[in-house]
Design a protein around this motif. Structure first.
Motif, PDB file in Angstrom:
ATOM      1  N   GLU A  39       0.619  -1.280  -0.012  1.00  0.00           N
ATOM      2  CA  GLU A  39      -0.012  -0.167   0.071  1.00  0.00           C
ATOM      3  C   GLU A  39       0.829   1.181   0.186  1.00  0.00           C
ATOM      4  O   GLU A  39       0.509   2.219  -0.800  1.00  0.00           O
ATOM      5  N   MET A  40       2.018   1.352   0.781  1.00  0.00           N
ATOM      6  CA  MET A  40       2.786   2.522   1.052  1.00  0.00           C
ATOM      7  C   MET A  40       3.662   2.561  -0.677  1.00  0.00           C
ATOM      8  O   MET A  40       3.887   3.630  -0.969  1.00  0.00           O
ATOM      9  N   GLU A  41       3.935   1.680  -0.946  1.00  0.00           N
ATOM     10  CA  GLU A  41       4.583   1.502  -2.414  1.00  0.00           C
ATOM     11  C   GLU A  41       3.706   2.232  -3.486  1.00  0.00           C
ATOM     12  O   GLU A  41       4.205   3.015  -4.158  1.00  0.00           O
ATOM     13  N   GLU A  42       2.440   2.030  -3.263  1.00  0.00           N
ATOM     14  CA  GLU A  42       1.450   2.347  -4.211  1.00  0.00           C
ATOM     15  C   GLU A  42       1.072   3.731  -3.989  1.00  0.00           C
ATOM     16  O   GLU A  42       1.161   4.413  -4.982  1.00  0.00           O
ATOM     17  N   ARG A  43       1.147   4.003  -2.893  1.00  0.00           N
ATOM     18  CA  ARG A  43       0.749   5.419  -2.635  1.00  0.00           C
ATOM     19  C   ARG A  43       2.139   6.137  -3.003  1.00  0.00           C
ATOM     20  O   ARG A  43       1.838   7.402  -3.417  1.00  0.00           O
ATOM     21  N   GLY A  44       3.117   5.887  -2.598  1.00  0.00           N
ATOM     22  CA  GLY A  44       4.455   6.887  -3.123  1.00  0.00           C
ATOM     23  C   GLY A  44       4.473   6.774  -4.487  1.00  0.00           C
ATOM     24  O   GLY A  44       4.947   7.997  -5.000  1.00  0.00           O
ATOM     25  N   SER A  45       4.295   5.848  -5.323  1.00  0.00           N
ATOM     26  CA  SER A  45       4.148   5.775  -6.762  1.00  0.00           C
ATOM     27  C   SER A  45       3.313   6.688  -7.177  1.00  0.00           C
ATOM     28  O   SER A  45       3.576   7.465  -8.312  1.00  0.00           O
ATOM     29  N   SER A  46       2.074   7.088  -6.664  1.00  0.00           N
ATOM     30  CA  SER A  46       1.206   7.883  -7.274  1.00  0.00           C
ATOM     31  C   SER A  46       1.385   9.093  -7.012  1.00  0.00           C
ATOM     32  O   SER A  46       1.128  10.004  -7.712  1.00  0.00           O
ATOM     33  N   MET A  47       2.156   9.279  -5.676  1.00  0.00           N
ATOM     34  CA  MET A  47       2.588  10.639  -5.188  1.00  0.00           C
ATOM     35  C   MET A  47       3.651  11.029  -6.422  1.00  0.00           C
ATOM     36  O   MET A  47       3.580  12.327  -6.752  1.00  0.00           O
ATOM     37  N   THR A  48       4.807  10.478  -6.682  1.00  0.00           N
ATOM     38  CA  THR A  48       5.447  10.797  -7.477  1.00  0.00           C
ATOM     39  C   THR A  48       5.354  10.636  -9.143  1.00  0.00           C
ATOM     40  O   THR A  48       5.961  11.378  -9.782  1.00  0.00           O
ATOM     41  N   ASP A  49       4.002  10.289  -9.361  1.00  0.00           N
ATOM     42  CA  ASP A  49       3.683  10.088 -10.723  1.00  0.00           C
ATOM     43  C   ASP A  49       3.322  11.717 -11.051  1.00  0.00           C
ATOM     44  O   ASP A  49       2.280  12.351 -10.348  1.00  0.00           O
ATOM     45  N   GLY A  50       3.788  12.262 -12.150  1.00  0.00           N
ATOM     46  CA  GLY A  50       3.557  13.590 -12.482  1.00  0.00           C
ATOM     47  C   GLY A  50       2.491  13.687 -13.556  1.00  0.00           C
ATOM     48  O   GLY A  50       2.170  14.950 -14.037  1.00  0.00           O
ATOM     49  N   ALA A  51       1.793  12.746 -13.901  1.00  0.00           N
ATOM     50  CA  ALA A  51       0.570  12.999 -14.749  1.00  0.00           C
ATOM     51  C   ALA A  51      -0.323  13.774 -14.378  1.00  0.00           C
ATOM     52  O   ALA A  51      -0.889  14.595 -15.345  1.00  0.00           O
ATOM     53  N   PRO A  52      -1.236  13.940 -13.234  1.00  0.00           N
ATOM     54  CA  PRO A  52      -2.006  14.860 -12.804  1.00  0.00           C
ATOM     55  C   PRO A  52      -1.513  16.098 -13.128  1.00  0.00           C
ATOM     56  O   PRO A  52      -2.129  16.950 -13.430  1.00  0.00           O
ATOM     57  N   LEU A  53      -0.307  16.510 -12.675  1.00  0.00           N
ATOM     58  CA  LEU A  53       0.236  17.707 -12.883  1.00  0.00           C
ATOM     59  C   LEU A  53       0.528  18.279 -14.233  1.00  0.00           C
ATOM     60  O   LEU A  53       0.221  19.260 -14.340  1.00  0.00           O
ATOM     61  N   VAL A  54       0.580  17.243 -15.109  1.00  0.00           N
ATOM     62  CA  VAL A  54       0.894  17.701 -16.360  1.00  0.00           C
ATOM     63  C   VAL A  54      -0.234  18.124 -16.921  1.00  0.00           C
ATOM     64  O   VAL A  54      -0.546  18.938 -17.752  1.00  0.00           O
ATOM     65  N   LYS A  55      -1.546  17.216 -16.428  1.00  0.00           N
ATOM     66  CA  LYS A  55      -2.609  17.451 -17.045  1.00  0.00           C
ATOM     67  C   LYS A  55      -3.284  18.853 -16.612  1.00  0.00           C
ATOM     68  O   LYS A  55      -3.940  19.604 -17.292  1.00  0.00           O
ATOM     69  N   ILE A  56      -3.108  19.305 -15.558  1.00  0.00           N
ATOM     70  CA  ILE A  56      -3.317  20.546 -14.826  1.00  0.00           C
ATOM     71  C   ILE A  56      -2.423  21.701 -15.646  1.00  0.00           C
ATOM     72  O   ILE A  56      -3.249  22.688 -15.899  1.00  0.00           O
ATOM     73  N   LYS A  57      -1.328  21.599 -15.863  1.00  0.00           N
ATOM     74  CA  LYS A  57      -0.454  22.455 -16.864  1.00  0.00           C
ATOM     75  C   LYS A  57      -1.109  22.454 -18.021  1.00  0.00           C
ATOM     76  O   LYS A  57      -1.136  23.811 -18.632  1.00  0.00           O
ATOM     77  N   GLN A  58      -1.372  21.447 -18.808  1.00  0.00           N
ATOM     78  CA  GLN A  58      -2.077  21.803 -19.892  1.00  0.00           C
ATOM     79  C   GLN A  58      -3.321  22.244 -20.055  1.00  0.00           C
ATOM     80  O   GLN A  58      -3.742  23.064 -20.965  1.00  0.00           O
ATOM     81  N   ALA A  59      -4.145  22.101 -18.995  1.00  0.00           N
ATOM     82  CA  ALA A  59      -5.718  22.572 -18.777  1.00  0.00           C
ATOM     83  C   ALA A  59      -5.198  24.328 -18.675  1.00  0.00           C
ATOM     84  O   ALA A  59      -6.016  25.027 -19.194  1.00  0.00           O
ATOM     85  N   LEU A  60      -4.248  24.686 -17.835  1.00  0.00           N
ATOM     86  CA  LEU A  60      -3.878  26.074 -17.604  1.00  0.00           C
ATOM     87  C   LEU A  60      -3.558  26.552 -18.940  1.00  0.00           C
ATOM     88  O   LEU A  60      -3.944  27.723 -19.248  1.00  0.00           O
ATOM     89  N   LEU A  61      -2.889  25.999 -19.769  1.00  0.00           N
ATOM     90  CA  LEU A  61      -2.272  26.389 -20.925  1.00  0.00           C
ATOM     91  C   LEU A  61      -3.610  26.821 -21.986  1.00  0.00           C
ATOM     92  O   LEU A  61      -3.526  27.795 -22.513  1.00  0.00           O
ATOM     93  N   ASN A  62      -4.539  25.909 -21.921  1.00  0.00           N
ATOM     94  CA  ASN A  62      -5.551  25.760 -22.850  1.00  0.00           C
ATOM     95  C   ASN A  62      -6.483  26.962 -22.401  1.00  0.00           C
ATOM     96  O   ASN A  62      -7.334  27.886 -23.256  1.00  0.00           O
ATOM     97  N   ILE A  63      -6.733  27.195 -20.995  1.00  0.00           N
ATOM     98  CA  ILE A  63      -7.387  28.404 -20.551  1.00  0.00           C
ATOM     99  C   ILE A  63      -6.852  29.728 -20.988  1.00  0.00           C
ATOM    100  O   ILE A  63      -7.532  30.589 -21.286  1.00  0.00           O
ATOM    101  N   LYS A  64      -5.648  29.810 -20.953  1.00  0.00           N
ATOM    102  CA  LYS A  64      -4.960  30.963 -21.304  1.00  0.00           C
ATOM    103  C   LYS A  64      -4.919  31.251 -22.590  1.00  0.00           C
ATOM    104  O   LYS A  64      -5.192  32.574 -23.208  1.00  0.00           O
ATOM    105  N   LYS A  65      -4.945  30.206 -23.391  1.00  0.00           N
ATOM    106  CA  LYS A  65      -5.191  30.448 -24.734  1.00  0.00           C
ATOM    107  C   LYS A  65      -6.580  30.841 -25.196  1.00  0.00           C
ATOM    108  O   LYS A  65      -6.705  31.989 -26.100  1.00  0.00           O
ATOM    109  N   ASP A  66      -7.372  30.251 -24.408  1.00  0.00           N
ATOM    110  CA  ASP A  66      -8.750  30.605 -24.549  1.00  0.00           C
ATOM    111  C   ASP A  66      -8.946  32.172 -24.326  1.00  0.00           C
ATOM    112  O   ASP A  66      -9.798  33.097 -24.915  1.00  0.00           O
TER     113      ASP A  66
END
Length: 102
Positions: A39-66
Motif C-alpha cells: 500500500e505504501m509503495e502504491e501511494r508513493g508511486s502515485s505521489m511521484t506520478d507527474g501525470a495529474p500535474l501535467v494535465k493541470i498544466k495543459q488545462a491552464l495553458l488551454n485556458i490562457k489560450k482561450d
C-alpha cells in the motif's frame, strides 16, 4: 524415571504449542506487513506520478489560450463598435450640415 519422562513430554508439548502459536502470529504479522508495504509503495508511486500535474498544466495553458482569443475577439468587436459609432456620428453630422473631424 517414567514420571520425569512424562513431565518432560508434557513441558515439551506445551513449549511446542507455544512455538506453534507464535509461528502463526508471526505469519499473520508478516502478511499484514507485506500488505502495508505494498500500500505504501502504491501511494508513493502515485505521489511521484507527474501525470495529474501535467494535465493541470495543459488545462491552464488551454485556458490562457482561450482567454487570449477572447481578448482578441473583444478588441475586434470594440473596434467595429467604435467604427460604427464614428460612422453614425459622421452621417448625423453630414445630414445636419456640421463637419466632424475624424
Amino acid at each position: 524415571m517414567q514420571d520425569q519422562l512424562a513431565e518432560i513430554k508434557e513441558r515439551y508439548k506445551q513449549a511446542s504449542g507455544g512455538v506453534t502459536d507464535r509461528t502463526k502470529t508471526l505469519a499473520e504479522i508478516t502478511e499484514d506487513l507485506e500488505r502495508i508495504k505494498s500500500e505504501m509503495e502504491e501511494r508513493g508511486s502515485s505521489m511521484t506520478d507527474g501525470a495529474p500535474l501535467v494535465k493541470i498544466k495543459q488545462a491552464l495553458l488551454n485556458i490562457k489560450k482561450d482567454i487570449t482569443q477572447m481578448d482578441i475577439r473583444t478588441g475586434v468587436l470594440e473596434h467595429h463598435l467604435m467604427q460604427a459609432k464614428l460612422k453614425d456620428k459622421s452621417n448625423n453630422a453630414h445630414s445636419s450640415g456640421i463637419e466632424v473631424e475624424d
